[in-house]
Design a protein around this motif. Structure first.
Motif, PDB file in Angstrom:
ATOM      1  N   SER A   1       4.311   4.576   6.442  1.00 28.64           N
ATOM      2  CA  SER A   1       4.135   5.975   6.021  1.00 28.64           C
ATOM      3  C   SER A   1       5.508   6.520   5.650  1.00 28.64           C
ATOM      4  CB  SER A   1       3.577   6.738   7.224  1.00 28.64           C
ATOM      5  OG  SER A   1       2.505   7.481   6.863  1.00 28.64           O
ATOM      6  N   ILE A   2       5.785   6.622   4.367  1.00 27.89           N
ATOM      7  CA  ILE A   2       7.162   6.920   3.929  1.00 27.89           C
ATOM      8  C   ILE A   2       7.338   8.419   3.689  1.00 27.89           C
ATOM      9  CG2 ILE A   2       8.989   6.281   2.308  1.00 27.89           C
ATOM     10  CD1 ILE A   2       7.653   3.905   3.910  1.00 27.89           C
ATOM     11  N   TYR A   3       8.442   8.952   4.239  1.00 30.58           N
ATOM     12  CA  TYR A   3       8.735  10.371   4.050  1.00 30.58           C
ATOM     13  C   TYR A   3      10.211  10.504   3.682  1.00 30.58           C
ATOM     14  CZ  TYR A   3      11.463  10.298   8.276  1.00 30.58           C
ATOM     15  OH  TYR A   3      12.449  10.001   9.179  1.00 30.58           O
ATOM     16  N   GLY A   4      10.586  11.686   3.155  1.00 33.23           N
ATOM     17  CA  GLY A   4      11.998  11.919   2.831  1.00 33.23           C
ATOM     18  C   GLY A   4      12.128  12.978   1.754  1.00 33.23           C
ATOM     19  N   LEU A   5      13.320  13.059   1.171  1.00 36.17           N
ATOM     20  CA  LEU A   5      13.575  14.066   0.130  1.00 36.17           C
ATOM     21  C   LEU A   5      12.893  13.666  -1.184  1.00 36.17           C
ATOM     22  CD1 LEU A   5      17.383  14.869   0.691  1.00 36.17           C
ATOM     23  CD2 LEU A   5      15.377  16.010   1.669  1.00 36.17           C
ATOM     24  N   ASN A   6      12.795  14.626  -2.094  1.00 35.54           N
ATOM     25  CA  ASN A   6      12.231  14.421  -3.451  1.00 35.54           C
ATOM     26  C   ASN A   6      10.733  14.138  -3.458  1.00 35.54           C
ATOM     27  OD1 ASN A   6      14.868  14.609  -4.222  1.00 35.54           O
ATOM     28  ND2 ASN A   6      15.040  12.560  -5.088  1.00 35.54           N
ATOM     29  N   GLU A   7      10.016  14.773  -2.557  1.00 35.39           N
ATOM     30  CA  GLU A   7       8.584  14.496  -2.491  1.00 35.39           C
ATOM     31  C   GLU A   7       7.732  15.675  -2.981  1.00 35.39           C
ATOM     32  OE1 GLU A   7       5.772  12.103   0.641  1.00 35.39           O
ATOM     33  OE2 GLU A   7       7.486  13.141   1.447  1.00 35.39           O
ATOM     34  N   GLU A   8       8.416  16.772  -3.394  1.00 41.28           N
ATOM     35  CA  GLU A   8       7.680  18.005  -3.715  1.00 41.28           C
ATOM     36  C   GLU A   8       6.618  17.801  -4.797  1.00 41.28           C
ATOM     37  OE1 GLU A   8      10.851  17.745  -3.208  1.00 41.28           O
ATOM     38  OE2 GLU A   8      11.406  19.273  -1.723  1.00 41.28           O
ATOM     39  N   HIS A   9       6.923  16.947  -5.802  1.00 43.34           N
ATOM     40  CA  HIS A   9       5.975  16.762  -6.922  1.00 43.34           C
ATOM     41  C   HIS A   9       4.653  16.167  -6.447  1.00 43.34           C
ATOM     42  CE1 HIS A   9       7.935  12.828  -6.501  1.00 43.34           C
ATOM     43  NE2 HIS A   9       6.802  12.333  -6.943  1.00 43.34           N
TER      44      HIS A   9
ATOM     45  N   GLY B   1      -6.152  14.494  16.643  1.00 45.89           N
ATOM     46  CA  GLY B   1      -4.705  14.451  16.365  1.00 45.89           C
ATOM     47  C   GLY B   1      -3.972  13.309  17.036  1.00 45.89           C
ATOM     48  N   THR B   2      -4.725  12.346  17.587  1.00 47.81           N
ATOM     49  CA  THR B   2      -4.032  11.242  18.281  1.00 47.81           C
ATOM     50  C   THR B   2      -3.801  10.038  17.358  1.00 47.81           C
ATOM     51  OG1 THR B   2      -6.116  10.342  19.102  1.00 47.81           O
ATOM     52  CG2 THR B   2      -4.931  11.856  20.578  1.00 47.81           C
ATOM     53  N   GLN B   3      -4.162  10.190  16.075  1.00 45.78           N
ATOM     54  CA  GLN B   3      -3.892   9.082  15.152  1.00 45.78           C
ATOM     55  C   GLN B   3      -2.378   8.879  15.014  1.00 45.78           C
ATOM     56  OE1 GLN B   3      -5.145  12.081  14.662  1.00 45.78           O
ATOM     57  NE2 GLN B   3      -5.792  12.368  12.559  1.00 45.78           N
ATOM     58  N   GLU B   4      -1.973   7.615  14.987  1.00 46.42           N
ATOM     59  CA  GLU B   4      -0.537   7.307  15.009  1.00 46.42           C
ATOM     60  C   GLU B   4      -0.085   6.731  13.673  1.00 46.42           C
ATOM     61  OE1 GLU B   4      -0.100   5.604  19.511  1.00 46.42           O
ATOM     62  OE2 GLU B   4      -1.144   4.371  18.024  1.00 46.42           O
ATOM     63  N   ARG B   5       1.157   7.060  13.301  1.00 49.34           N
ATOM     64  CA  ARG B   5       1.736   6.523  12.073  1.00 49.34           C
ATOM     65  C   ARG B   5       3.162   6.035  12.340  1.00 49.34           C
ATOM     66  NH1 ARG B   5      -2.761   6.761  11.174  1.00 49.34           N
ATOM     67  NH2 ARG B   5      -3.961   7.795   9.530  1.00 49.34           N
ATOM     68  N   ASP B   6       3.529   5.000  11.593  1.00 43.22           N
ATOM     69  CA  ASP B   6       4.902   4.481  11.632  1.00 43.22           C
ATOM     70  C   ASP B   6       5.666   5.194  10.512  1.00 43.22           C
ATOM     71  OD1 ASP B   6       7.242   2.984  11.379  1.00 43.22           O
ATOM     72  OD2 ASP B   6       6.238   1.077  11.761  1.00 43.22           O
ATOM     73  N   PHE B   7       6.142   6.415  10.816  1.00 42.67           N
ATOM     74  CA  PHE B   7       6.834   7.216   9.802  1.00 42.67           C
ATOM     75  C   PHE B   7       8.201   6.604   9.523  1.00 42.67           C
ATOM     76  CE2 PHE B   7       3.877  10.393  11.626  1.00 42.67           C
ATOM     77  CZ  PHE B   7       3.217  10.737  10.456  1.00 42.67           C
ATOM     78  N   THR B   8       8.436   6.271   8.256  1.00 37.86           N
ATOM     79  CA  THR B   8       9.638   5.532   7.866  1.00 37.86           C
ATOM     80  C   THR B   8      10.384   6.315   6.801  1.00 37.86           C
ATOM     81  OG1 THR B   8       8.419   3.490   8.275  1.00 37.86           O
ATOM     82  CG2 THR B   8      10.438   3.295   6.964  1.00 37.86           C
TER      83      THR B   8
END
Ligand SMILES: NC(=O)c1ccc[n+]([C@@H]2O[C@H](COP(=O)([O-])OP(=O)(O)OC[C@H]3O[C@@H](n4cnc5c(N)ncnc54)[C@H](O)[C@@H]3O)[C@@H](O)[C@H]2O)c1
Length: 317
Positions: free
Chosen positions: A168-176, A203-210
């Motif tokens: 599950s990828i997160y970070g900058l430049n995602e607004e679009h 809400g107990t679902q888990e993600r590997d936020f990367t």
């Protein structure tokens, strides 16, 4: 210095990859049809070419002198398939074949592309690359097709092809990406406006936020590795996961807020992932990958960036 063609280069992961690689002195061509991505995300150090991977004349326009092709252009999430399934299949499957043929034609040393961890569905965690997979939705079926076509083509033609199953990828430049963006970003954007984050089920679902910077690290390591695989697959994740209730708590902590989540019945009936956690042994052992960005620090970066942007727009008023 390497010459790299990045399809989907104006997108979320693409722009982060282009900007970080351009900063290191690589010659970057970001190629994107701008169906979703924005050129504003790109550093001036990257060259931009507007084009569609399904059009050979567009690929030719981008040029043929590349060492590597990083293929990230795609209909990039499962809900996009509900809108126009035929187009999304064509975009992901035919588009992938077009890029693979182009990589071979121009004599690229390697093609590296984005598959997805969605392929694993609800497999037992930690998720390993050798698990049997049954893709649970159309999006992951197209990524499975990309992997299958790459395996066969690499063997037949000797083209080196590396697939990445991003978590599950997160970070900058995602607004679009708006409603398709990662939950980390969507929760931060909403909570900044005092909106309650909406959690499906309990809400107990888990993600590997990367963090996207670790994705760039993984792609760069694979690109520069002298090892020959023919075709292979690497997970990119952190080998840590948290559930969505904990995620909201962490965002509250960074933002200094006390926003409570709102729980609603899960509207996703088919294939909703309960638990996602990457086994990263393969990429760590083979390439020396080590996730560097802690989730709390990644959240802080997005929050600070949002505050900077808001203060700039206030000054303009
Ligand atoms: N973000 C994640 O968490 C995640 C997880 C797993 C896999 N992926 C994969 O990573 C890749 C990049 O995803 P992202 O999150 O940056 O999404 P994104 O939508 O921001 O990036 C995709 C980019 O490709 C462009 N594009 C789409 N079709 C095109 C075409 N035919 N020709 C040229 N450009 C085209 C879009 O305009 C967009 O800029 C995708 O292949 C996606 O499936 C992403």
């Amino acid at each position: 210095m390497s010459k790299i063609l990045v399809t989907g280069g104006a997108g979320f992961i693409g722009s982060n990859f282009c900007n970080m690689m351009a900063e290191k002195g690589h010659r970057i061509t970001a190629f994107d049809d701008l169906s979703l991505g924005k050129t504003e995300s790109l550093s001036k150090k990257a060259r931009f070419v507007k084009g569609n991977v399904n059009k050979k004349e567009d690929l030719k326009k981008a040029g043929s002198d590349f060492d590597y092709i990083v293929h990230l252009a795609a209909s990039s999430s499962a809900p996009m398939f509900a809108k126009d399934m035929y187009y999304a299949y064509q975009n992901n499957v035919a588009g992938h074949i077009a890029v693979m043929l182009w990589a071979r034609e121009i004599g690229a040393k390697k093609m590296l592309f984005a598959s997805t961890s969605s392929i694993y569905g609800n497999n037992p965690t930690p998720l390993t690359e050798d698990q049997e997979v049954i893709p649970p939705n159309h999006y992951s079926v197209t990524k499975m097709a990309q992997e299958g076509a790459s395996r066969v083509y690499s063997k037949a033609e000797g083209l080196e092809i590396i697939a990445f199953r991003f978590m599950s990828i997160y970070g900058l430049n995602e607004e679009h990406k708006t409603t398709f963006a990662n939950l980390v970003s969507q929760f931060i954007w909403g909570m900044a406006k005092d909106e309650e984050p909406i959690l499906y089920g309990d809400g107990t679902q888990e993600r590997d936020f990367t963090n996207v910077k670790d994705v760039v690290q993984g792609i760069e390591l694979a690109m520069n590795s002298p090892k020959k695989y023919g075709f292979t697959v690497f997970n990119i994740g952190t080998n840590k996961c948290i559930n969505l209730i904990e995620l909201v708590k962490l965002i509250n902590k960074v933002m200094g807020k006390k926003t409570r989540p709102k729980f609603i019945p899960n509207p996703v009936k088919e294939g909703y992932v309960k638990s996602q956690l990457a086994d990263i042994t393969k990429i760590s052992k083979e390439l020396g990958y080590k996730p560097r960005v802690e989730l709390e620090d990644g959240i802080r970066e997005i929050v600070e960036n949002l505050a900077k942007r808001d203060s700039k727009s206030c000054h303009r008023l």
